[in-house]
Enzyme design. Structure first.
Site, PDB file in Angstrom:
ATOM      1  N   LYS A  42      56.245  30.182  28.470  1.00 21.48           N
ATOM      2  CA  LYS A  42      56.513  31.482  27.850  1.00 21.48           C
ATOM      3  C   LYS A  42      57.025  32.466  28.901  1.00 21.48           C
ATOM      4  O   LYS A  42      56.913  32.227  30.103  1.00 21.48           O
ATOM      5  CB  LYS A  42      55.240  32.025  27.201  1.00 21.48           C
ATOM      6  CG  LYS A  42      54.111  32.305  28.187  1.00 21.48           C
ATOM      7  CD  LYS A  42      52.873  32.793  27.489  1.00 21.48           C
ATOM      8  CE  LYS A  42      51.762  33.101  28.499  1.00 21.48           C
ATOM      9  NZ  LYS A  42      50.561  33.644  27.859  1.00 21.48           N
ATOM     10  N   TYR A 264      61.365  60.958  46.844  1.00 24.06           N
ATOM     11  CA  TYR A 264      60.905  61.979  45.906  1.00 24.06           C
ATOM     12  C   TYR A 264      59.523  62.493  46.283  1.00 24.06           C
ATOM     13  O   TYR A 264      58.605  61.718  46.555  1.00 24.06           O
ATOM     14  CB  TYR A 264      60.851  61.407  44.488  1.00 24.06           C
ATOM     15  CG  TYR A 264      62.198  61.137  43.871  1.00 24.06           C
ATOM     16  CD1 TYR A 264      63.114  62.165  43.660  1.00 24.06           C
ATOM     17  CD2 TYR A 264      62.553  59.846  43.479  1.00 24.06           C
ATOM     18  CE1 TYR A 264      64.343  61.914  43.088  1.00 24.06           C
ATOM     19  CE2 TYR A 264      63.780  59.583  42.896  1.00 24.06           C
ATOM     20  CZ  TYR A 264      64.672  60.630  42.704  1.00 24.06           C
ATOM     21  OH  TYR A 264      65.896  60.374  42.136  1.00 24.06           O
TER      22      TYR A 264
END
Length: 369
Positions: A42, A264
């Site tokens: 998966k 930032y």
């Protein structure tokens, strides 16, 4: 004041998948259990490539494939894999005709799912899915008796064949936890209930990777190995081979003085003259922003700290006095030959390795060998 930045070069972050590690891990599980091994592929084979992992696992002893969605099951078939495939997370309105056409078994977690499958008039193989203590997928214990009876009626009517009963353990990574014995006992109670209803499932499967490594009593007829195929051990009890290596060329290098804020919010300010290397990878590529200020990468043969906030597309690394040039390789994580590992990145981000390996974005090129 910082020196002028050197010119950036073309960048090509690459995620290299080592299929020999997948092969070795598969063989290890095949040797360790008395029954069959389902390779769970998966989430694009846990971020390692569904087709490549599926074919490698089958070539090394896995006899079943496991996926969540029907679409993933179809992709397994498109990869040329002919072994039995089970899909276990489908809506009530699953395309039963497609499951039958591609020979994909369906998990049945409720009476509503069973009724819809039986009404579709396309014979399919099913696995009754029991909730054995997670309050998540699977039928709740008070529904088991009616589910078993309805499954038997559908089987007699020729609509389905019940080939398996499945469950999952919530605490298998902690082998001494009492929830494991309770969950196993509950699961076996459900199996006995199925047999009393006249069902004869060929495969009982409860154990995923952690339970396979720590709870032999849960092995039963088959185990489901997903994370373990690619070297992740949720129980920290085995030494599996990791299969991924994430690298990137350095995009830019600059020399800065003390007192320079980085990124930032200036969450990091340099305390001395140093050299900063810019990597063209960020949280849009799968580097967790929560690892900012803690993570490291390997540059010029030495671990260097990530400084400032990991941005969407960029990460800054303090390489100190290392002689680094644009185009030099930085190793973000790898199998553990001195570079950081996926497990370390997970710890820095406060998450699990599964999230790291399945989160690498599509902008990162793949290399499979």
């Amino acid at each position: 004041m910082s020196a002028p930045a050197r010119a950036a070069v073309r960048t090509a972050p690459t995620l290299a998948v080592d299929l020999s590690a997948v092969a070795e891990n598969t063989r290890r599980f095949v040797r360790a259990v008395p029954g069959e091994v389902m390779a769970v592929v998966k989430a694009d084979g846990f971020g390692h490539g569904l087709a490549a992992v599926a074919r490698t696992a089958v070539a090394n002893g896995a006899t079943w494939l496991g996926v969540t969605s029907l679409a993933e099951g179809v992709a397994v078939r498109a990869a040329g894999v002919n072994e039995p495939v089970l899909s276990w997370l489908n809506p009530v309105e699953v395309e039963v005709a497609a499951a039958a056409r591609h020979r994909i078994d369906l998990a049945v977690p409720s009476l509503r799912h069973l009724d819809a499958i039986a009404a579709a008039q396309h014979h399919v193989r099913i696995h009754l899915q029991l909730d054995t203590g997670m309050a998540r997928d699977g039928a709740a214990p008070d529904e088991w008796a009616s589910l078993m009876a309805a499954a038997r009626r559908a089987e007699v009517a020729g609509r389905v064949t019940v080939v398996g009963i499945m469950g999952h353990l919530a605490m298998a990574a902690w082998p001494g936890h009492p929830a494991n014995s309770r969950g196993t006992e509950e699961f076996l109670r459900g199996v006995a209930m199925a047999e009393r209803s006249g069902l004869r499932p060929a495969v009982r499967h409860l154990a995923a990777t952690a339970a396979t490594l720590t709870l032999p009593s849960a092995h039963l007829d088959m185990v489901r190995i997903g994370a373990g195929l690619v070297g992740i051990d949720p129980s920290d009890s085995a030494s599996l081979r990791r299969a991924l290596r994430l690298t990137t060329p350095v995009a830019q290098v600059r020399r800065v003085e003390a007192g320079v804020g980085i990124g930032y919010g200036h969450t990091r300010v340099t305390c001395r003259p140093t050299t900063l290397a810019l990597l063209p990878l960020g949280y849009a590529d799968g580097l967790p922003r929560s690892a900012s200020g803690r993570a490291q990468v390997l540059v010029a043969g030495r671990r260097c700290p990530v400084v400032g906030v990991i941005s969407m597309d960029q990460t800054v690394v303090d390489v100190g006095e290392c002689p680094v040039e644009p185009g030099d390789e930085a190793v973000v994580f790898g199998p553990g030959d001195g570079e950081p590992t996926v497990d370390e990145w997970a710890a820095w981000a406060g998450t699990i390795p599964h999230e790291i390996v399945t989160g690498i974005g599509s902008r990162v090129s793949r290399s499979v060998r």
